[in-house]
Design a protein around this motif. Structure first.
Motif, PDB file in Angstrom:
ATOM      1  N   VAL A  32     -11.713  38.528  71.457  1.00 42.41           N
ATOM      2  CA  VAL A  32     -11.110  39.832  71.195  1.00 42.41           C
ATOM      3  C   VAL A  32      -9.658  39.646  70.766  1.00 42.41           C
ATOM      4  O   VAL A  32      -8.890  38.943  71.442  1.00 42.41           O
ATOM      5  N   ARG A  33      -9.298  40.243  69.625  1.00 37.31           N
ATOM      6  CA  ARG A  33      -7.889  40.306  69.252  1.00 37.31           C
ATOM      7  C   ARG A  33      -7.280  41.495  69.975  1.00 37.31           C
ATOM      8  O   ARG A  33      -7.686  42.633  69.770  1.00 37.31           O
ATOM      9  N   VAL A  34      -6.320  41.213  70.823  1.00 39.70           N
ATOM     10  CA  VAL A  34      -5.794  42.205  71.756  1.00 39.70           C
ATOM     11  C   VAL A  34      -4.833  43.162  71.051  1.00 39.70           C
ATOM     12  O   VAL A  34      -3.911  42.736  70.358  1.00 39.70           O
ATOM     13  N   PRO A  63      -1.672  35.926  82.646  1.00 41.08           N
ATOM     14  CA  PRO A  63      -2.172  36.988  83.524  1.00 41.08           C
ATOM     15  C   PRO A  63      -2.893  38.080  82.728  1.00 41.08           C
ATOM     16  O   PRO A  63      -2.934  38.069  81.500  1.00 41.08           O
ATOM     17  N   GLY A  64      -3.416  39.043  83.478  1.00 40.65           N
ATOM     18  CA  GLY A  64      -3.947  40.252  82.863  1.00 40.65           C
ATOM     19  C   GLY A  64      -5.452  40.309  82.795  1.00 40.65           C
ATOM     20  O   GLY A  64      -6.092  39.377  82.306  1.00 40.65           O
ATOM     21  N   TRP A  65      -6.026  41.410  83.301  1.00 40.28           N
ATOM     22  CA  TRP A  65      -7.473  41.607  83.286  1.00 40.28           C
ATOM     23  C   TRP A  65      -7.893  42.808  82.441  1.00 40.28           C
ATOM     24  O   TRP A  65      -9.071  42.959  82.144  1.00 40.28           O
ATOM     25  N   ASP A  66      -6.974  43.684  82.068  1.00 43.05           N
ATOM     26  CA  ASP A  66      -7.311  44.888  81.293  1.00 43.05           C
ATOM     27  C   ASP A  66      -6.996  44.675  79.819  1.00 43.05           C
ATOM     28  O   ASP A  66      -5.868  44.301  79.471  1.00 43.05           O
ATOM     29  N   VAL A  67      -7.963  44.968  78.955  1.00 42.77           N
ATOM     30  CA  VAL A  67      -7.762  44.708  77.529  1.00 42.77           C
ATOM     31  C   VAL A  67      -8.387  45.803  76.680  1.00 42.77           C
ATOM     32  O   VAL A  67      -9.407  46.395  77.038  1.00 42.77           O
ATOM     33  N   ALA A  68      -7.745  46.072  75.552  1.00 43.60           N
ATOM     34  CA  ALA A  68      -8.333  46.892  74.490  1.00 43.60           C
ATOM     35  C   ALA A  68      -8.037  46.185  73.176  1.00 43.60           C
ATOM     36  O   ALA A  68      -6.895  45.768  72.935  1.00 43.60           O
ATOM     37  N   GLY A  69      -9.060  46.023  72.352  1.00 45.82           N
ATOM     38  CA  GLY A  69      -8.837  45.295  71.115  1.00 45.82           C
ATOM     39  C   GLY A  69     -10.060  45.291  70.224  1.00 45.82           C
ATOM     40  O   GLY A  69     -10.990  46.088  70.400  1.00 45.82           O
ATOM     41  N   VAL A  70     -10.072  44.366  69.263  1.00 44.09           N
ATOM     42  CA  VAL A  70     -11.102  44.300  68.227  1.00 44.09           C
ATOM     43  C   VAL A  70     -11.811  42.950  68.298  1.00 44.09           C
ATOM     44  O   VAL A  70     -11.156  41.905  68.398  1.00 44.09           O
ATOM     45  N   VAL A  71     -13.131  42.973  68.239  1.00 41.95           N
ATOM     46  CA  VAL A  71     -13.902  41.732  68.267  1.00 41.95           C
ATOM     47  C   VAL A  71     -13.614  40.933  67.006  1.00 41.95           C
ATOM     48  O   VAL A  71     -13.805  41.413  65.885  1.00 41.95           O
ATOM     49  N   LEU A  76     -22.353  32.501  70.846  1.00 37.27           N
ATOM     50  CA  LEU A  76     -23.798  32.363  70.896  1.00 37.27           C
ATOM     51  C   LEU A  76     -24.398  33.372  71.872  1.00 37.27           C
ATOM     52  O   LEU A  76     -23.863  33.590  72.960  1.00 37.27           O
ATOM     53  N   ASP A  77     -25.493  33.992  71.475  1.00 37.49           N
ATOM     54  CA  ASP A  77     -26.234  34.912  72.338  1.00 37.49           C
ATOM     55  C   ASP A  77     -25.337  36.023  72.882  1.00 37.49           C
ATOM     56  O   ASP A  77     -25.368  36.362  74.063  1.00 37.49           O
ATOM     57  N   ALA A  78     -24.544  36.586  71.996  1.00 33.74           N
ATOM     58  CA  ALA A  78     -23.660  37.701  72.379  1.00 33.74           C
ATOM     59  C   ALA A  78     -23.831  38.838  71.386  1.00 33.74           C
ATOM     60  O   ALA A  78     -22.863  39.417  70.895  1.00 33.74           O
ATOM     61  N   GLY A  79     -25.080  39.162  71.102  1.00 33.70           N
ATOM     62  CA  GLY A  79     -25.387  40.120  70.054  1.00 33.70           C
ATOM     63  C   GLY A  79     -25.097  41.569  70.390  1.00 33.70           C
ATOM     64  O   GLY A  79     -25.318  42.453  69.556  1.00 33.70           O
ATOM     65  N   GLU A  80     -24.602  41.835  71.600  1.00 35.96           N
ATOM     66  CA  GLU A  80     -24.256  43.214  71.944  1.00 35.96           C
ATOM     67  C   GLU A  80     -23.127  43.757  71.076  1.00 35.96           C
ATOM     68  O   GLU A  80     -22.977  44.974  70.919  1.00 35.96           O
ATOM     69  N   PHE A  81     -22.314  42.860  70.515  1.00 32.31           N
ATOM     70  CA  PHE A  81     -21.174  43.291  69.709  1.00 32.31           C
ATOM     71  C   PHE A  81     -21.151  42.544  68.384  1.00 32.31           C
ATOM     72  O   PHE A  81     -21.746  41.467  68.241  1.00 32.31           O
ATOM     73  N   SER A  82     -20.424  43.144  67.417  1.00 30.49           N
ATOM     74  CA  SER A  82     -20.257  42.549  66.099  1.00 30.49           C
ATOM     75  C   SER A  82     -18.775  42.431  65.783  1.00 30.49           C
ATOM     76  O   SER A  82     -17.934  43.134  66.370  1.00 30.49           O
ATOM     77  N   VAL A  83     -18.457  41.555  64.855  1.00 30.54           N
ATOM     78  CA  VAL A  83     -17.069  41.424  64.403  1.00 30.54           C
ATOM     79  C   VAL A  83     -16.575  42.781  63.903  1.00 30.54           C
ATOM     80  O   VAL A  83     -17.264  43.471  63.149  1.00 30.54           O
ATOM     81  N   GLY A  84     -15.399  43.174  64.336  1.00 31.76           N
ATOM     82  CA  GLY A  84     -14.819  44.449  63.935  1.00 31.76           C
ATOM     83  C   GLY A  84     -15.028  45.568  64.943  1.00 31.76           C
ATOM     84  O   GLY A  84     -14.390  46.626  64.822  1.00 31.76           O
ATOM     85  N   ASP A  85     -15.898  45.373  65.922  1.00 25.19           N
ATOM     86  CA  ASP A  85     -16.107  46.412  66.943  1.00 25.19           C
ATOM     87  C   ASP A  85     -14.836  46.618  67.768  1.00 25.19           C
ATOM     88  O   ASP A  85     -14.175  45.653  68.162  1.00 25.19           O
ATOM     89  N   GLU A  86     -14.529  47.877  68.040  1.00 25.69           N
ATOM     90  CA  GLU A  86     -13.408  48.210  68.914  1.00 25.69           C
ATOM     91  C   GLU A  86     -13.928  48.274  70.350  1.00 25.69           C
ATOM     92  O   GLU A  86     -14.857  49.036  70.643  1.00 25.69           O
ATOM     93  N   VAL A  87     -13.333  47.474  71.222  1.00 23.11           N
ATOM     94  CA  VAL A  87     -13.844  47.346  72.582  1.00 23.11           C
ATOM     95  C   VAL A  87     -12.706  47.476  73.595  1.00 23.11           C
ATOM     96  O   VAL A  87     -11.521  47.398  73.255  1.00 23.11           O
TER      97      VAL A  87
END
Length: 313
Positions: A32-34, A63-71, A76-87
């Protein structure tokens, strides 16, 4: 990549902006790009070594556990998201080293959900840990429509989200806070009461028959006061006082959960969950954010803005 990191345990003075390798992306993870990272008290508590008995830490530590950013990359085997998704997500790993105070962070898909469209990057970064803590605490004590719920420290980061979620679930909320935050609590749908000596009596003036559930987000005797007011002692949860367990209640340590994050996003997109961001600071001012957090006087959330660091440095 640029990141705020510590080379050893210590306070805010140990934080420094450094250049570190990009994190590896394991199977089941995405990179994730933060855009923004939330600040929580646990961040500086870990940095001071206060959780050393619970979690392995490695240095340099981001540090830090909270994030908002772009995939940016899908492992591997992480098909729930695609490049460019905002998460957005609660990126709490088993060991502490590669956190969210950075331009890039890797995260298991179970730690992420799609970012609420109604929230800014900074608002979204303020949700995961606090929002999950609130939501999971409410679920633990079975809050439902028609309940009267007592929320201790209702104007804080966790408490303000808990108040809104409880209201969205159809509960009546009585929230403790200092007088300066009473109007704020009313705006969230709560009935405010001042904390301190005589709290139980003030709550009984609003709820003569007691409360159905109580959530302790502050400690300082809140468990004992809650037990005086509860009609069912087991419907007490604390994130501060482990004695709640011995007294028939629950001690909650928040867990990453993509389904719960999706539920919080739905509340936000439906207009039932807003995030009060007290202040946004640039990533390289993380030490100042920690000082503000340590003061204990913050209403809502503190957030670090990571977007634009490449241009600024």
């Amino acid at each position: 990549m640029k990141a705020m990191a510590l080379q050893q345990y210590g306070g805010p003075e140990q934080l420094a902006l450094v250049e570190l390798p990009e994190p590896k992306v394991a199977p089941g993870e995405v990179l994730v790009r933060v855009k923004a990272a939330g600040v929580n008290p646990v961040d500086w508590k870990i940095a001071e070594g206060l959780l050393d008995g619970l979690m392995e830490a490695h240095f340099p530590m981001i540090p830090g556990w909270d994030v908002a950013g772009v995939v940016e990359r899908v492992g591997l085997d992480a098909g729930e998201f695609s490049v460019g998704d905002e998460v957005y997500g609660y990126v709490r790993k088993d060991e502490v080293q590669h956190g969210a105070y950075a331009q890039l962070v890797s995260a298991n898909v179970r730690m992420l959900a799609r970012k609420p469209a109604a929230l800014s990057w900074e608002e979204a970064a303020g949700v995961p840990l606090a929002g999950l803590t609130a939501y999971q605490s409410l679920k633990r004590v079975g809050v439902r429509g028609g309940d009267t719920v007592l929320v201790h420290a209702a104007a804080g980061g966790v408490g303000s989200l808990c108040t809104q979620i409880a209201v969205a679930l159809g509960a009546r909320v009585i929230g403790t806070a200092g007088p300066r935050n009473h109007d704020f609590l009313r705006s969230l749908g709560a009935e405010p009461v001042a904390y301190g000596e005589g709290l139980a009596d003030r709550v009984r003036e609003l709820a003569p028959e007691g409360v159905d559930a109580a959530l302790d987000f502050v400690g300082e005797g809140a468990v004992e006061v809650s037990r005086e007011l509860l009609t069912s002692p087991e419907r007490l949860a604390s994130i501060v006082d482990a004695d709640a367990l011995a007294k028939g209640g629950h001690y909650v340590w928040v867990r990453p959960d993509s389904a719960d994050l999706a539920a919080l996003a739905a509340f936000a997109d439906e207009g039932r969950l807003a995030v009060h961001v007290e202040r946004v600071l640039p990533l390289d001012q993380a030490a100042e954010a920690w000082n503000l957090s340590r003061s204990g006087r913050t209403r809502g959330k503190l957030v670090l803005s990571v977007d634009g660091m490449e241009d600024a440095n």
